[in-house]
Design a protein around this motif. Structure first.
Motif, short mmCIF file in Angstrom:
data_model
loop_
_atom_site.label_atom_id
_atom_site.label_comp_id
_atom_site.label_asym_id
_atom_site.label_seq_id
_atom_site.Cartn_x
_atom_site.Cartn_y
_atom_site.Cartn_z
N ASN A 1 -62.32 -33.46 -9.77
CA ASN A 1 -61.58 -33.54 -11.03
C ASN A 1 -62.28 -34.42 -12.07
O ASN A 1 -61.67 -35.27 -12.73
N GLY A 2 -63.59 -34.22 -12.20
CA GLY A 2 -64.34 -34.87 -13.27
C GLY A 2 -64.75 -36.30 -13.01
O GLY A 2 -65.23 -36.98 -13.93
N GLU A 3 -64.62 -36.77 -11.75
CA GLU A 3 -65.05 -38.13 -11.47
C GLU A 3 -65.53 -38.26 -10.03
O GLU A 3 -65.22 -37.42 -9.17
N TRP A 4 -66.28 -39.32 -9.78
CA TRP A 4 -66.78 -39.59 -8.43
C TRP A 4 -65.73 -40.36 -7.64
O TRP A 4 -65.14 -41.31 -8.13
N VAL A 5 -65.51 -39.93 -6.42
CA VAL A 5 -64.58 -40.59 -5.50
C VAL A 5 -65.40 -41.22 -4.38
O VAL A 5 -66.16 -40.53 -3.70
N GLU A 6 -65.28 -42.53 -4.20
CA GLU A 6 -66.06 -43.23 -3.19
C GLU A 6 -65.22 -43.49 -1.95
O GLU A 6 -64.03 -43.79 -2.04
N THR A 7 -65.84 -43.34 -0.77
CA THR A 7 -65.14 -43.57 0.50
C THR A 7 -65.97 -44.51 1.37
O THR A 7 -67.16 -44.73 1.13
N GLU A 8 -65.34 -45.05 2.38
CA GLU A 8 -66.09 -45.81 3.37
C GLU A 8 -67.00 -44.87 4.16
O GLU A 8 -66.70 -43.68 4.27
N GLY B 1 -69.64 -43.09 1.42
CA GLY B 1 -69.53 -41.69 1.05
C GLY B 1 -69.12 -41.55 -0.40
O GLY B 1 -68.54 -42.47 -1.00
N LYS B 2 -69.43 -40.39 -0.99
CA LYS B 2 -69.05 -40.15 -2.38
C LYS B 2 -69.02 -38.65 -2.62
O LYS B 2 -69.90 -37.93 -2.15
N TYR B 3 -68.00 -38.20 -3.34
CA TYR B 3 -67.93 -36.79 -3.71
C TYR B 3 -67.32 -36.65 -5.09
O TYR B 3 -66.74 -37.58 -5.64
N TRP B 4 -67.47 -35.46 -5.66
CA TRP B 4 -67.02 -35.18 -7.02
C TRP B 4 -65.68 -34.45 -6.98
O TRP B 4 -65.55 -33.45 -6.27
#
Length: 397
Positions: free
Chosen positions: A198-205, A193-196
């Motif tokens: 605060n100006g950056e991409w956050v990756e999740t399992e 998973g990935k979402y935007w």
């Protein structure tokens, strides 16, 4: 008025062919082409009236594509083939002076990764050729991006939070099936998973973030954060976004099957040797799973896809939810396909209408939110995908 060439004769291609044939005041010549001409012939026969010409083409082969383009001379190609084939079709369009539209961004066969960089790299080539390329004109991506553009134009001064929510509450009666090409579908939903934020991409399992969300006319459904391609263009085109996420519903039985498929190696995209023959496990799996194009007859229920948005208007915080619900039964009655194919094929047709009418036509490569959303939104109501708005509600986010 203009000539349109549709490439791809799966579920979405079938819907596009039906809807284009319903709009012959805009499309005066129509051709449907795929690797298997008999599929095209069957679709054309079902539509009737000798409205659609058919042809065979290998969308992996630029020279084969060029031969067809030079013979038929389309004004626009609607690409509803596989995402692997986007670049070869774009290359052929450039070589033959043809405009381009697709519903899904390019991904390489040998890597489960999709992003717009490969197609955005064509910007200068299409601009210099005076040709238009319209990217991601399905529902998601596509309508969800246009919903966002419409909200930004009419209801917000700044959009801060965007949650795209995609629910399929239908039941096809199969133990396990995918609603579009299994190879593409499984690659998509098993990625991290990935979402935007605060100006950056956050990756999740994969499927790590989930919660029940309430969908109109459906009720609560467990929804999971996954990465989806429209997020990439939306955060670029709407820099005020503080967070942007994509949520999709999955049933527990579907997720169980998916885990088993992964655990036994059937989702692999690298080749293995079987009885001295090189095969790719996910492609073999595709061959034994139900054909998504044949799910429609017994499909019950509906889809609900939309955007939940929070932002500022006239100095005050506002929430907004815009969505469409689509009946599997109604989609099948009209086109012989289920709602997932219908909700992708109808917007592709509308994108073609926008181009042919000169409303979405400028040299270069563009995502759909970069065009005026208003005439597209009007056509959604006319072409079978009516939309609804809710203001200042609890978005559950």
């Amino acid at each position: 008025m203009g000539k349109v060439l549709i490439i791809g004769a799966g579920g979405v291609g079938t819907v596009v062919a039906h809807k284009v044939a319903q709009n012959m005041d805009v499309f005066d010549e129509i051709m449907l082409a795929s690797r298997t001409k008999s599929k095209c012939d069957a679709i054309a026969e079902a539509i009737g009236g000798n409205k659609i010409k058919t042809a065979r083409v290998d969308a992996d082969d630029v020279e084969d594509l060029k031969k067809l383009f030079n013979s038929f001379k389309p004004d626009l190609v609607i690409n509803v083939a596989l995402p692997y084939q986007d670049l070869t079709i774009m290359d052929a369009c450039l070589a033959c002076g043809v405009n381009y539209l697709d519903t899904a961004n390019y991904e390489p066969k040998d890597e489960a990764k999709f992003e717009y960089k490969w197609q955005w790299a064509y910007q200068d080539k299409f601009k210099e050729a005076g040709l238009t390329a319209i990217l991601g004109c399905g529902f998601d991506p596509g309508v969800t991006s246009i919903f966002t553009a419409y909200a930004a134009k009419h209801h917000f001064d700044e959009i801060h939070y965007l949650d795209i929510v995609d629910c399929n509450a239908g039941d096809h009666g199969k133990a396990f099936a995918t609603n579009f090409n299994p190879e593409i579908n499984i690659r998509e939903v098993t990625q991290k998973g990935k979402y935007w934020e605060n100006g950056e991409w956050v990756e999740t399992e994969p499927h790590a973030i989930h919660k029940p969300l309430i969908y109109p006319n459906i009720g609560p459904k467990e929804s999971y954060v996954i990465y989806h391609e429209e997020l990439e263009s939306l955060v670029k085109n709407y820099p005020t976004l503080k967070r942007a996420r994509f949520w999709m519903t999955f049933g527990q039985e579907y997720l169980t099957h998916l885990r088993v498929i992964q655990n036994i190696g059937m989702s692999r995209i690298d080749p293995v040797i079987y009885n001295g023959v090189e095969i790719i496990p996910i492609q073999f799996l595709k061959a034994v799973l139900p054909d998504p194009g044949e799910l429609g007859e017994n499909y019950k229920g509906e889809t609900s896809i939309g955007c939940r948005i929070k932002g500022i208007k006239d100095g005050k915080e506002r929430t907004y939810y815009i969505y469409n619900n689509c009946s599997h039964e109604a989609a099948y009655k009209e086109t012989g396909m289920q709602a997932v194919s219908y909700t992708t094929g109808v917007p592709a047709t509308i994108g073609g209408i926008m181009f042919m009418k000169g409303l979405w036509r400028k040299p270069g490569v563009f995502n759909v939110e970069e065009f005026n959303p208003d005439p597209f939104m009007e056509q959604l109501n006319k072409q079978g995908l009516p939309w609804h708005e809710l203001f200042d509600i609890d978005l559950e986010m």
